[in-house]
Design an enzyme around this catalytic site. Structure first.
Site, PDB file in Angstrom:
ATOM      1  N   SER A 149      43.004  36.215 -18.803  1.00  0.00           N
ATOM      2  CA  SER A 149      41.862  35.671 -18.062  1.00  0.00           C
ATOM      3  C   SER A 149      41.812  34.159 -18.260  1.00  0.00           C
ATOM      4  O   SER A 149      42.403  33.631 -19.220  1.00  0.00           O
ATOM      5  CB  SER A 149      40.558  36.301 -18.595  1.00  0.00           C
ATOM      6  OG  SER A 149      39.411  35.639 -18.083  1.00  0.00           O
ATOM      7  N   TYR A 162      34.425  37.968 -25.480  1.00  0.00           N
ATOM      8  CA  TYR A 162      35.430  38.118 -24.428  1.00  0.00           C
ATOM      9  C   TYR A 162      36.525  37.071 -24.624  1.00  0.00           C
ATOM     10  O   TYR A 162      37.715  37.385 -24.521  1.00  0.00           O
ATOM     11  CB  TYR A 162      34.764  37.977 -23.062  1.00  0.00           C
ATOM     12  CG  TYR A 162      35.640  38.367 -21.897  1.00  0.00           C
ATOM     13  CD1 TYR A 162      36.166  39.648 -21.796  1.00  0.00           C
ATOM     14  CD2 TYR A 162      35.936  37.464 -20.874  1.00  0.00           C
ATOM     15  CE1 TYR A 162      36.966  40.019 -20.725  1.00  0.00           C
ATOM     16  CE2 TYR A 162      36.723  37.820 -19.805  1.00  0.00           C
ATOM     17  CZ  TYR A 162      37.250  39.092 -19.723  1.00  0.00           C
ATOM     18  OH  TYR A 162      38.037  39.456 -18.664  1.00  0.00           O
TER      19      TYR A 162
END
Length: 254
Positions: A149, A162
């Site tokens: 990501s 995250y």
């Protein structure tokens, strides 16, 4: 079905929707036999039927990769039924955002289970098969692609855990790349920006609305855009290793 991946077998985790589904379709279009791994069997069955209708070959493997025995058994099933494993796409992921203060611990635990432990379990079970595939295939190469990501490159408020999982994926991929490159197993990461998928559906009320405001006005990436990046990586000649691709929405600033 012919294509650059004809005669190869690809395993895609998190294949029941979004980037995983699009990637499985794209690899199939290139001639790979695709193994579809996720928990939701009915979704995998539907996808497999679509792939077969388009002339491809697909195997449904319903399992929870956060359970190590299930993850190992899933990889074993793929190799037992399809004979080999040339490509692994670690796509399954969970995103829980929001401030660290007073965050629900179960969200952190779920991110670590799926994004880190699940990826490690599948990789551990698959790696020896990828090494063998690189040795005995006409392409003389195998691929392990991790879907990371932009959160694996840029830390921002509200995304701390995250970030932890995605920075970790990137570090693991680079170290593993150095270990297996002499065995002709290529290790890559694809880092998507804002993509229109179900990933944000896991967010808590309040957090979800905040993220929706953040991306309002952006033309979000489509899952197919990320699938294109994965397919580009794994269809290169063995002399080429594309170790990292960052794909942002065109108007995305983070």
């Amino acid at each position: 079905m012919t294509g650059r991946l004809h005669g190869t077998v690809a395993l895609v985790t998190g294949a029941s929707s979004g980037i995983g589904e699009a990637t499985a379709r794209s690899l199939s279009e290139q001639g790979a036999t695709v193994a579809l791994l996720a928990r939701r069997r009915e979704r995998l069955t539907s996808l497999a039927e679509k792939i077969r209708a388009a002339g491809g070959t697909a195997l449904v493997v319903a399992a929870d990769i956060t359970d190590q025995p299930q993850a190992a058994a899933a990889v074993d099933q793929v190799v037992a039924e399809l004979g080999r494993l040339d490509t692994l796409v670690n796509n399954a992921g969970f995103m829980g955002l929001g401030p660290v203060l007073n965050a629900p611990l179960q969200e952190w635990e779920r991110m670590l289970e799926v994004n880190v432990q699940g990826l490690l379990y599948v990789t551990h079970a698959a790696l020896a098969h990828l090494v063998r595939a690189a040795q005995d295939s006409t392409r003389q190469v195998a691929d392990l692609v991790n879907i990371s990501s932009t959160a694996g490159r840029v830390a921002r408020r509200g995304t701390a855990v995250y970030n932890l999982t995605k920075f970790g994926i990137n570090g693991f991929a680079e170290a593993l790349r150095q270990e297996v490159l002499a065995k002709h197993v290529r290790v890559s990461v694809v880092e998507p920006g804002a993509v229109d998928t179900e990933l944000s559906s896991h967010l808590r009320d309040g957090v979800r609305q905040s993220i929706e405001r953040q991306v309002r006005g952006l033309e979000l990436l489509r899952p197919e855009d990320i699938a294109d990046a994965v397919t580009y990586i794994v269809t290169r000649d063995r002399r080429v290793a594309v170790n990292e691709i960052l794909v942002r929405a065109a108007d995305q600033t983070w």
